[in-house]
Structures are given as structure tokens and as C-alpha cells.
Design an enzyme around this catalytic site. Structure first.
Site, PDB file in Angstrom:
ATOM      1  N   GLY A   1       0.840  -1.198   0.000  1.00 45.46           N
ATOM      2  CA  GLY A   1       0.000   0.000   0.000  1.00 45.46           C
ATOM      3  C   GLY A   1       0.870   1.242   0.000  1.00 45.46           C
ATOM      4  O   GLY A   1       2.031   1.221  -0.433  1.00 45.46           O
ATOM      5  N   GLY A   2       0.305   2.319   0.547  1.00 46.33           N
ATOM      6  CA  GLY A   2       1.033   3.595   0.561  1.00 46.33           C
ATOM      7  C   GLY A   2       2.378   3.488   1.253  1.00 46.33           C
ATOM      8  O   GLY A   2       3.295   4.272   0.980  1.00 46.33           O
TER       9      GLY A   2
ATOM     10  N   GLY B   1      22.277  11.458 -31.052  1.00 42.98           N
ATOM     11  CA  GLY B   1      21.873  12.029 -29.764  1.00 42.98           C
ATOM     12  C   GLY B   1      22.231  11.122 -28.608  1.00 42.98           C
ATOM     13  O   GLY B   1      22.474  11.590 -27.487  1.00 42.98           O
ATOM     14  N   ALA B   2      22.279   9.821 -28.880  1.00 42.39           N
ATOM     15  CA  ALA B   2      22.607   8.891 -27.801  1.00 42.39           C
ATOM     16  C   ALA B   2      24.046   9.103 -27.329  1.00 42.39           C
ATOM     17  O   ALA B   2      24.356   8.953 -26.151  1.00 42.39           O
ATOM     18  CB  ALA B   2      22.405   7.448 -28.255  1.00 42.39           C
TER      19      ALA B   2
END
Ligand code: HXC
Length: 525
Positions: free
Chosen positions: A182-183, A415-416
Site C-alpha cells: 500500500g502507501g 543524440g545517444a
């Protein structure tokens, strides 16, 4: 006068008080009692105290807030004893360096988090923050203590808030040694590293609820076990058991400074170990399309072959981890040609960007080994936002002011290449091995565009294409072109890499780089 004689001299009321203190303390220290402890052991788990004793040199452990007591009266809780509030907190030494720790005690109310349980954790975090010492949690809990309602919820909120305050100030490491659902999973998620023990689980919505709400059938382990959470990028390490988890935590700590104002630990003797390694000259295959494993290369270069890989099992086309050069910690980033040719995709971008930011926050120099054919093409990648995720890498490297050294092993395309910390993203040193190919795109793609007509008109288009590729590689993609433009400062034999890195790191020790004042940059999350 001996201590015993002194104690005997105390007034009887004090002696009685001390005896009742001793008994009360002993009761609190027993946690959930023998039956619960036996059940914990049967499940293959250690107790919170046993875990702390493994982590921290026992004689240095100073426990804090043992006497904390909940003030819940609802659901018959008024008289319910919850020893130590189900979490052991304190500080002590790991290999001679202070850490603060909070270990949840599942034998007591399922390690559930109530108001005072959370308060113990928060006050421990506040001390870690003020003292500049790493903060470690050992999570083993049924989640928010249901009887305490919003007080428990508020407790989590206070912990999350502190996780963020501590972020980038002291290292935060979470060991997940039981349920963390859960949280509650968001506190480890806000920390720097998560080590999951086999059998532990992390998820937001558990299998039972999923069955009802979405109709999906899945076991807890398939949903949130260590393998699943490494694959999702949530967890960083898997341990077979508690003992191994603590060993991983200690090894990780050995690489990290205590806080952002310190340099990383230095185990060196001040001497540079400038060795050449001829084996490295034989590793890269002659055919640029042939894969090889980058990890043995890393291990041959760093001190004693000691490389702590982080997040193995998530985006394995990129490798990240910690090592040492001349005794000092370095962060290693590398493309892995063995997996998807080392291409960058969404997950690899996230993995690298986060690691670069961690290293920068804690003054750890970065060494980037580049062999990258580009960003992964594909509809799924585009729809998944490869532009946004890839941009995180560009952002993280450009924003990093820690020493940055890049070594181009083979391909460095488009760009890599920039995203892997080329010179223009502020690399302080860029060296290339002689077979490196640095270009706006791969030779095959490039000749298909610039020589399209010539290839079409050739008698033997395949032979013509092959010749154009050879020419392109020689004339444009060679490292000498980049070196001629000062985009590469040195072309080195692979065997000289360790020597190059040792000297470069020694030179960059005093590096200072300043950026304009601002609240913070806007990393494209
Ligand atoms: C109060 C809890 C508890 C909880 C366990 N216990 N979880 N008490 N609040 N959240 C108690 C049990 O009642 C039991 O007490 C003891 O701990 C041991 O639990 P068992 O069930 O006997 O252990 P086991 O069979 O190993 O099962 C473990 C478990 C299960 C899977 C964790 O206890 C469970 O499902 N608990 C509830 C989990 C849950 O729903 N949590 C969500 C809360 S809401 P006794 O006295 O009987 O021995 C939440 C939101 C947080 O967490 C949001 C934060 C942002």
C-alpha cells in the site's frame, strides 16, 4: 569504590526503581515474545533486533525511544501493550562510520505503523539529517495500524516529508524484509536504494484486491516480489535472506560518503596505480556488429575488480554501479552491447539519469563507457515518451558538476552519444579507443541517405553501399575527426585506460564548477 558498591549504597527506593526499570526494559526488548519470535524465525526471517545486531557493531548501538507508547483508545487498544511501538530505532557504527536505523518489528502488532511508531522513525530521521549520517530502514510491516486511523496515515505523511528533506543530504537505504504494501511502499520509493529480501513483497494494490477490482489473478510474489520489483525498476538489489541483505547494505555504504558535504570514502594510500592492461587490447571484436560484455572491461579497469552493479535485471542494456579507482569511489555508467546492442531505451534512460543524479548529489565522480548505436526506434518507445525519458539523461549529465570522464569504446552515434555525456554536455575528459566511431548516425543509415542515388544507379548496389560505408567510417566516423575538433582530448590504446583514468581523476579532485542560482532546474519527469 566499585560500581557494585556504589549501587548498593543507593537508597532502597532508587534500587527498587532501577530494578523495575531493568525488568520493564527487558520486557520491551522481548518484542512480541517467544512465540512470535519463533514464528518469525520459522518464516526464515530474523527479528528487528537481530537484524540491527548484524548491521551495526553491537557495542556501538544506542537505542532511542524504547519507551514510546501509543495513545490509541479505540477498538480496545487502551490497555494494549505494543513493545517499543513495533519499531527499533537508534544509531551506531557500520565499519566505524555512524548510521541511523529504524527496523520494524513484525512480532509486535505486525510492525504496523501508528502515530508513535511513525514519530520514532521521524525523530531518528531528524537526527540523521542534523548529524549528516546515512539513514537505513528495515521494513517488515502490515502497513498503517488500522486502529489508529488517520493518525497512522499522518505518520506516513511525516515520514515521506522527511524522506524528501533528507534526499540528496544523506544516503537513504531501505531493506525490504517482509510485507511493505500500500502507501507504505512510498517511503522506500523516495529513498535512494531498495534491497529486497526473497519472500518480501512491495505493491500498491495487493492480489486479493486486484482480483475483485480488476479481475486480474496474480500471486503476491509475481506482483511485488523481488524479481518483479527489480524488473519494474523499483528495487535495486535482491538478497537471498536477511543476512545477505545486510551484507549488500554494508557494501553499498562502503562506497558512499556520509553526506553531501563530504567526499566519498578514500581507501587509498595516496599512490596512483598506473598499470597497463594488454588484455584490454584484445576484447573489442573486429566486426562492429558483434556484441561483447562490457562488465569484464569495467572489472579489469577498477581497483581489485570490485564492481558493485546496481539494478541488475532492469534495463540491462545499460550498466550502472560503484567501484574504486586508487581507493576512491567512482560511479560507473556503461552501455551493454550484449543486450539489445547497448541501445538506449526508456528504462535505460531512467536508470542512468537517476544514477547520475545520485552520484552528483554525493560528489562521486562519474566514468561513462560509451558504445551506443542510438536510441531504440519503435512505436512503443515513441508512445511511451522516449523523448521525455531520454531528455532526463541529457538533463542529469548536463546538470552534474561532479567530475565527468567519458571513454568511447566503440560506437557513439547521434543524440545517444551526447546523452552518454559527450564533451558538449560538460564532460571534463573524453578519450576514445582507436576503433571508436563517432558520428551523427551509424554508417549504414548515413550512406543510405547521402549516397541514395549513387547506390541505386550502381551496377552492383550492395557492393557500392559497402564501399560507401567503408569510406564513411574512415573519413567521418573515425576518432581522429573528433580529436581534431577537440571534442575528444585523447585517443588511447584500451590497455592505457586505467592509467588515463587514474591521472584524470587525480587532476579533477579539485574541480569546481558553478551554476546560476535558482530554486531548482526542471528535470523532464
Ligand atoms: C494493525 C495489524 C496490521 C495493521 C497486521 N496486524 N497488520 N494490526 N494494523 N495494518 C496485526 C495482526 O492483526 C496480527 O495481530 C499481527 O499483526 C500479525 O499479523 P498476522 O495477520 O497474524 O500475520 P500474517 O499472517 O503473517 O499476515 C501478515 C499480513 C496481514 C499479510 C501483513 O497481517 C495483513 O494483511 N495485514 C493487513 C495489511 C493491510 O491491509 N494494511 C493496509 C493498512 S492501510 P494479532 O494481535 O492478531 O496477533 C495502509 C495505507 C497506508 O497501509 C497509506 C500510507 C500513505
Amino acid at each position: 569504590m566499585t560500581q557494585q558498591e556504589l549501587a548498593r549504597q543507593a537508597p532502597p527506593t532508587m534500587r527498587a526503581r532501577i530494578e523495575s526499570l531493568r525488568q520493564y526494559r527487558q520486557r520491551l526488548e522481548q518484542g512480541g515474545g517467544p512465540d512470535r519470535i519463533a514464528r518469525q524465525h520459522q518464516a526464515g526471517k530474523l527479528t528487528a533486533r537481530e537484524r540491527i545486531h548484524l548491521l551495526i557493531e553491537p557495542e556501538t548501538f544506542q537505542e532511542l525511544f524504547l519507551f514510546a507508547r501509543h495513545r490509541c483508545t479505540a477498538f480496545g487498544m487502551a490497555d494494549k501493550e505494543i513493545p517499543a511501538e513495533g519499531v527499533i530505532t537508534g544509531c551506531g557504527s557500520v565499519d566505524g562510520r555512524q548510521v541511523f536505523v529504524a527496523a520494524q518489528d513484525f512480532t509486535v502488532a505486525g510492525g504496523s505503523v501508528g502515530e508513535m511508531h511513525a514519530d520514532k522513525i521521524c525523530q531518528t530521521m531528524d537526527l540523521a539529517f542534523k548529524c549528516g549520517s546515512p539513514f537505513i530502514t528495515i521494513n517488515d510491516s502490515g502497513g498503517a495500524r488500522i486502529q489508529e486511523g488517520i493518525d497512522a496515515l499522518s505518520g506516513y505523511g511525516r515520514i515521506f516529508y522527511r524522506n524528501v528533506l533528507l534526499s540528496g543530504v544523506v544516503p537513504q537505504i531501505a531493506i525490504i524484509a517482509g510485507p511493505c504494501a500500500g502507501g507504505a511502499a512510498y517511503s522506500p520509493a523516495l529513498m535512494d536504494f531498495i534491497i529486497m529480501v526473497r519472500g518480501s513483497e512491495m505493491f500498491i494494490t495487493g492480489p486479493e484486491v486486484l482480483k475483485q477490482v480488476t479481475g486480474e489473478h496474480v500471486t503476491g510474489d509475481e506482483l511485488g516480489g523481488p524479481e518483479a520489483q527489480v524488473r519494474s525498476g523499483v528495487a535495486h538489489f535482491i538478497a537471498e535472506n536477511d543476512v545477505e541483505a545486510i551484507a549488500i547494505c554494508k557494501r553499498l555504504l562502503s562506497f558512499l560518503p556520509a553526506n553531501n558535504l563530504e567526499d566519498p570514502p578514500d581507501r587509498g594510500d595516496g599512490e596512483l596505480r598506473l598499470f597497463n592492461d594488454p588484455v584490454l587490447d584484445t576484447i573489442i571484436p573486429a566486426d562492429p556488429r558483434e556484441p561483447y560484455d562490457v562488465i569484464p572491461i569495467i572489472k579489469r579497469i577498477v581497483d581489485d575488480g570490485d564492481f558493485l552493479e546496481v539494478q541488475r535485471g532492469f534495463a540491462d542494456n545499460a550498466v550502472i554501479g560503484f567501484a574504486r579507482i586508487d581507493g576512491s569511489t567512482v560511479g560507473i555508467v556503461a552501455n551493454q552491447p550484449m543486450v539489445m546492442a547497448g541501445v538506449l531505451d526508456i528504462d535505460a534512460s531512467d536508470k542512468i539519469a537517476r544514477f547520475v543524479r545520485f552520484c552528483n548529489a554525493f560528489n562521486i565522480p562519474l566514468i561513462t563507457f560509451i558504445d551506443v548505436p542510438g536510441f531504440l526506434p519503435g512505436v512503443a518507445q515513441e508512445r511511451g515518451g522516449i523523448i521525455r525519458h531520454g531528455a532526463k539523461m541529457l538533463f542529469a549529465y548536463s546538470a552534474a558538476t561532479t567530475p565527468k570522464i567519458s571513454i568511447i569504446l566503440r560506437k557513439a552515434y547521434g543524440g545517444a552519444y551526447l546523452a552518454m555525456c559527450g564533451k558538449d554536455l560538460g564532460a571534463d575528459r573524453v578519450a576514445a579507443w582507436p576503433g571508436a566511431e563517432i558520428a551523427v548516425m551509424g554508417p549504414e543509415g548515413a550512406v543510405n541517405i547521402i549516397y541514395r542515388d549513387q547506390i541505386k544507379q550502381a551496377d552492383d548496389p550492395a557492393a557500392a553501399r559497402a564501399e560507401f560505408v567503408r569510406q564513411y567510417r574512415a573519413e567521418f566516423a573515425s576518432p581522429y575527426v573528433g580529436a581534431g575538433r577537440n571534442l575528444i582530448d585523447s585517443i588511447i590504446a584500451p590497455s592505457e585506460t586505467r592509467r588515463y583514468l587514474s591521472l584524470a581523476l587525480a587532476s579533477l579532485r579539485t574541480k569546481r564548477e558553478f551554476r546560476p542560482q535558482k530554486k531548482h532546474g526542471l528535470v523532464p519527469l
